[in-house]
Design an enzyme around this catalytic site. Structure first.
Site, PDB file in Angstrom:
ATOM      1  CB  SER A 117     -85.854 -46.356  -7.097  1.00 27.53           C
ATOM      2  OG  SER A 117     -85.252 -45.769  -8.032  1.00 27.53           O
ATOM      3  CE1 TYR A 141     -88.464 -41.794  -5.283  1.00 28.17           C
ATOM      4  CE2 TYR A 141     -86.375 -42.452  -6.719  1.00 28.17           C
ATOM      5  CZ  TYR A 141     -87.729 -42.589  -6.282  1.00 28.17           C
ATOM      6  OH  TYR A 141     -88.481 -43.732  -6.906  1.00 28.17           O
ATOM      7  CE  LYS A 145     -89.407 -45.321  -3.634  1.00 30.21           C
ATOM      8  NZ  LYS A 145     -90.509 -45.945  -3.422  1.00 30.21           N
TER       9      LYS A 145
HETATM   10  N1  LIG Z   1     -91.588 -44.375 -12.468  1.00 32.43           N
HETATM   11  C1  LIG Z   1     -90.387 -44.852 -12.216  1.00 32.43           C
HETATM   12  O1  LIG Z   1     -89.619 -44.610 -13.239  1.00 32.43           O
HETATM   13  C2  LIG Z   1     -90.013 -45.472 -11.197  1.00 32.43           C
HETATM   14  C3  LIG Z   1     -88.562 -46.119 -10.971  1.00 32.43           C
HETATM   15  C4  LIG Z   1     -88.172 -46.777  -9.754  1.00 32.43           C
HETATM   16  C5  LIG Z   1     -88.978 -46.586  -8.840  1.00 32.43           C
HETATM   17  N2  LIG Z   1     -90.597 -46.222  -8.718  1.00 32.43           N
HETATM   18  C6  LIG Z   1     -91.175 -46.203  -7.600  1.00 32.43           C
HETATM   19  O2  LIG Z   1     -92.274 -46.889  -8.089  1.00 32.43           O
HETATM   20  C7  LIG Z   1     -93.693 -46.613  -7.209  1.00 32.43           C
HETATM   21  C8  LIG Z   1     -94.698 -46.262  -8.112  1.00 32.43           C
HETATM   22  O3  LIG Z   1     -94.271 -44.944  -9.180  1.00 32.43           O
HETATM   23  P1  LIG Z   1     -95.156 -44.362 -10.147  1.00 32.43           P
HETATM   24  O4  LIG Z   1     -94.329 -43.957 -11.206  1.00 32.43           O
HETATM   25  O5  LIG Z   1     -96.311 -45.187 -10.291  1.00 32.43           O
HETATM   26  O6  LIG Z   1     -95.595 -43.170  -9.623  1.00 32.43           O
HETATM   27  P2  LIG Z   1     -96.990 -42.484  -9.287  1.00 32.43           P
HETATM   28  O7  LIG Z   1     -97.010 -41.250  -8.610  1.00 32.43           O
HETATM   29  O8  LIG Z   1     -98.105 -42.734 -10.637  1.00 32.43           O
HETATM   30  O9  LIG Z   1     -97.527 -43.545  -8.304  1.00 32.43           O
HETATM   31  C9  LIG Z   1     -97.654 -43.291  -6.854  1.00 32.43           C
HETATM   32  C10 LIG Z   1     -99.118 -43.403  -6.271  1.00 32.43           C
HETATM   33  O10 LIG Z   1     -99.069 -43.454  -4.756  1.00 32.43           O
HETATM   34  C11 LIG Z   1     -99.863 -42.658  -4.307  1.00 32.43           C
HETATM   35  N3  LIG Z   1     -99.515 -42.152  -3.012  1.00 32.43           N
HETATM   36  C12 LIG Z   1     -98.669 -41.340  -2.837  1.00 32.43           C
HETATM   37  N4  LIG Z   1     -98.199 -41.114  -1.744  1.00 32.43           N
HETATM   38  C13 LIG Z   1     -99.278 -41.669  -0.989  1.00 32.43           C
HETATM   39  C14 LIG Z   1     -99.448 -42.090   0.365  1.00 32.43           C
HETATM   40  N5  LIG Z   1     -98.779 -41.333   1.501  1.00 32.43           N
HETATM   41  N6  LIG Z   1    -100.682 -42.672   0.706  1.00 32.43           N
HETATM   42  C15 LIG Z   1    -101.184 -43.388  -0.144  1.00 32.43           C
HETATM   43  N7  LIG Z   1    -101.109 -43.289  -1.544  1.00 32.43           N
HETATM   44  C16 LIG Z   1     -99.889 -42.520  -2.000  1.00 32.43           C
HETATM   45  C17 LIG Z   1    -100.183 -41.561  -5.521  1.00 32.43           C
HETATM   46  O11 LIG Z   1    -101.716 -40.917  -5.319  1.00 32.43           O
HETATM   47  C18 LIG Z   1    -100.168 -42.572  -6.678  1.00 32.43           C
HETATM   48  O12 LIG Z   1    -101.178 -42.864  -6.914  1.00 32.43           O
HETATM   49  C19 LIG Z   1     -92.907 -45.325  -6.332  1.00 32.43           C
HETATM   50  O13 LIG Z   1     -92.732 -46.088  -5.206  1.00 32.43           O
HETATM   51  C20 LIG Z   1     -91.616 -44.932  -7.238  1.00 32.43           C
HETATM   52  O14 LIG Z   1     -90.936 -44.319  -6.007  1.00 32.43           O
HETATM   53  C21 LIG Z   1     -90.837 -45.735  -9.949  1.00 32.43           C
END
Ligand SMILES: NC(=O)c1ccc[n+]([C@@H]2O[C@H](COP(=O)([O-])OP(=O)(O)OC[C@H]3O[C@@H](n4cnc5c(N)ncnc54)[C@H](O)[C@@H]3O)[C@@H](O)[C@H]2O)c1
Length: 326
Positions: A117, A141, A145
């Site tokens: 991120s 957070y 990362k």
């Molecule tokens: N949404 C954003 O703007 C953004 C920006 C930068 C980075 N990210 C990163 O992208 C990734 C996905 O984010 P997102 O927005 O789709 O979030 P989200 O919460 O929609 O998806 C995360 C998924 O991981 C699953 N999960 C969480 N912990 C788990 C575990 N220990 N074991 C198995 N499954 C698990 C959840 O059930 C969910 O389906 C994350 O790593 C997040 O940090 C997101």
């Protein structure tokens, strides 16, 4: 080749699953459904319900599906929550990754893509953030990362695992309404929520050293983010032992005020924003240099702000039909 996609029932993960299968790859989703939705997993893609903290279950999934690459998106992602509750963030995001990497290297899986991120940069004092900009995360957070990147790169160096750490900037939009983000943690859904309540959207601070005084961010369509994963997966497969760390952004700054103006145009809800004091820890400007991803992956974002807001609004209307009424 079969890719295990952790977090594949989540917002970004579901888009990655689609992009990978549309590119002709086999995919298996591994997700504990803590925030994910099983219906997001397309027909024909197996869903293994389990936590990345459960090493035995991960190992079985890798063996059962003859996995040859992992894309790891599963994590907790709320900055404010991580400040209040750092321990679950370190457990899920760092320990969950360590357990996963242990299983991956034991099974001899050769490729690993990691969701990082822009939060790793913290408050960058530069016009365009490159991958060489110092990483000084401002929240637990962001720390998880950055620690995750260290784990991934160190494991790659020690074992020959090919790795890519993708630092996403501000992800928005949806490929289809049913794949839209259901959380209200980012600017776009926060503004939609206010407009649905017929309340003015809020701007946290208009006295930043930016052209219109509001914070500037780099918004990227989730479909472009998903395509970057396909490109990274292909790059790792074609050159074993590779280690990539890449910004995934558009390289274009958009201010909060500009974003709110765009949202008003798309939604037809024109309510002048109210200005409230700055939130602690909000950097004035975080915009990616996307040059390295273009060079290393021959990848570039294709979708503009209008695509992001329009598709996000259609997803919002699906869950909040009242938002479409005056
Ligand atoms: N949404 C954003 O703007 C953004 C920006 C930068 C980075 N990210 C990163 O992208 C990734 C996905 O984010 P997102 O927005 O789709 O979030 P989200 O919460 O929609 O998806 C995360 C998924 O991981 C699953 N999960 C969480 N912990 C788990 C575990 N220990 N074991 C198995 N499954 C698990 C959840 O059930 C969910 O389906 C994350 O790593 C997040 O940090 C997101």
């Amino acid at each position: 080749m079969t890719w295990l996609i952790t977090g594949g029932a989540g917002y970004i993960g579901a888009h990655v699953v689609r992009a990978m299968t549309e590119a002709g790859e086999q995919a298996v989703v591994y997700d504990d459904l803590s925030t994910g939705i099983a219906d997001r997993v397309p027909d024909g893609v197996p869903l293994v319900v389990g936590s990345t903290l459960d090493g035995e279950r991960v190992a079985r999934a890798l063996a059962d599906h003859e996995v040859t690459g992992v894309i790891h998106l599963a994590a907790k992602k709320q900055v404010a929550e991580s400040v209040a509750q750092p321990l679950p963030y370190y457990r899920e995001n760092v320990e969950g990754l360590r357990v996963l990497l242990d299983a991956v290297t034991t099974a001899g899986v050769p490729s690993f893509v990691f969701s990082s991120s822009a939060a790793v940069y913290g408050m960058p004092d530069v016009d365009l953030v490159t991958e060489e900009t110092p990483c000084l995360p401002m929240s637990p957070y962001g720390e998880t990362k950055l620690a995750g990147e260290w784990l991934v790169r160190a494991t790659g160096k020690a074992t020959g695992l090919s790795t890519a750490c993708l630092r996403y900037f501000n992800v928005a939009g949806a490929a289809r309404p049913e794949l839209a983000d259901t959380g209200v943690f980012n600017l776009v859904p926060m503004v939609f929520e206010k407009l649905t309540e017929h309340a003015p959207p809020r701007i946290f601070g208009d006295d930043y050293p930016t052209p219109d005084g509001t914070c500037v961010r780099d918004y990227i369509h989730v479909v472009d983010v998903a395509e970057a994963h396909v490109a990274a997966a292909h790059a790792l497969r074609s050159s074993p032992g590779r280690s990539l760390t890449l910004n995934i952004g558009r390289g274009e700054g958009v201010s909060v005020r500009e974003m709110i103006d765009h949202i008003a145009t798309v939604t037809g809800h024109h309510l002048p924003p109210t200005i409230t004091p700055r939130r602690p820890g909000d950097p004035p400007r975080v915009v990616a240099s996307a040059d390295r991803a273009a060079t290393e992956l021959a990848w570039k974002a294709k979708h503009d702000l209008h695509d992001m807001i329009t598709s996000a609004w259609h997803g919002w209307l699906r869950l909040h039909p009242e938002a479409g009424r005056d």
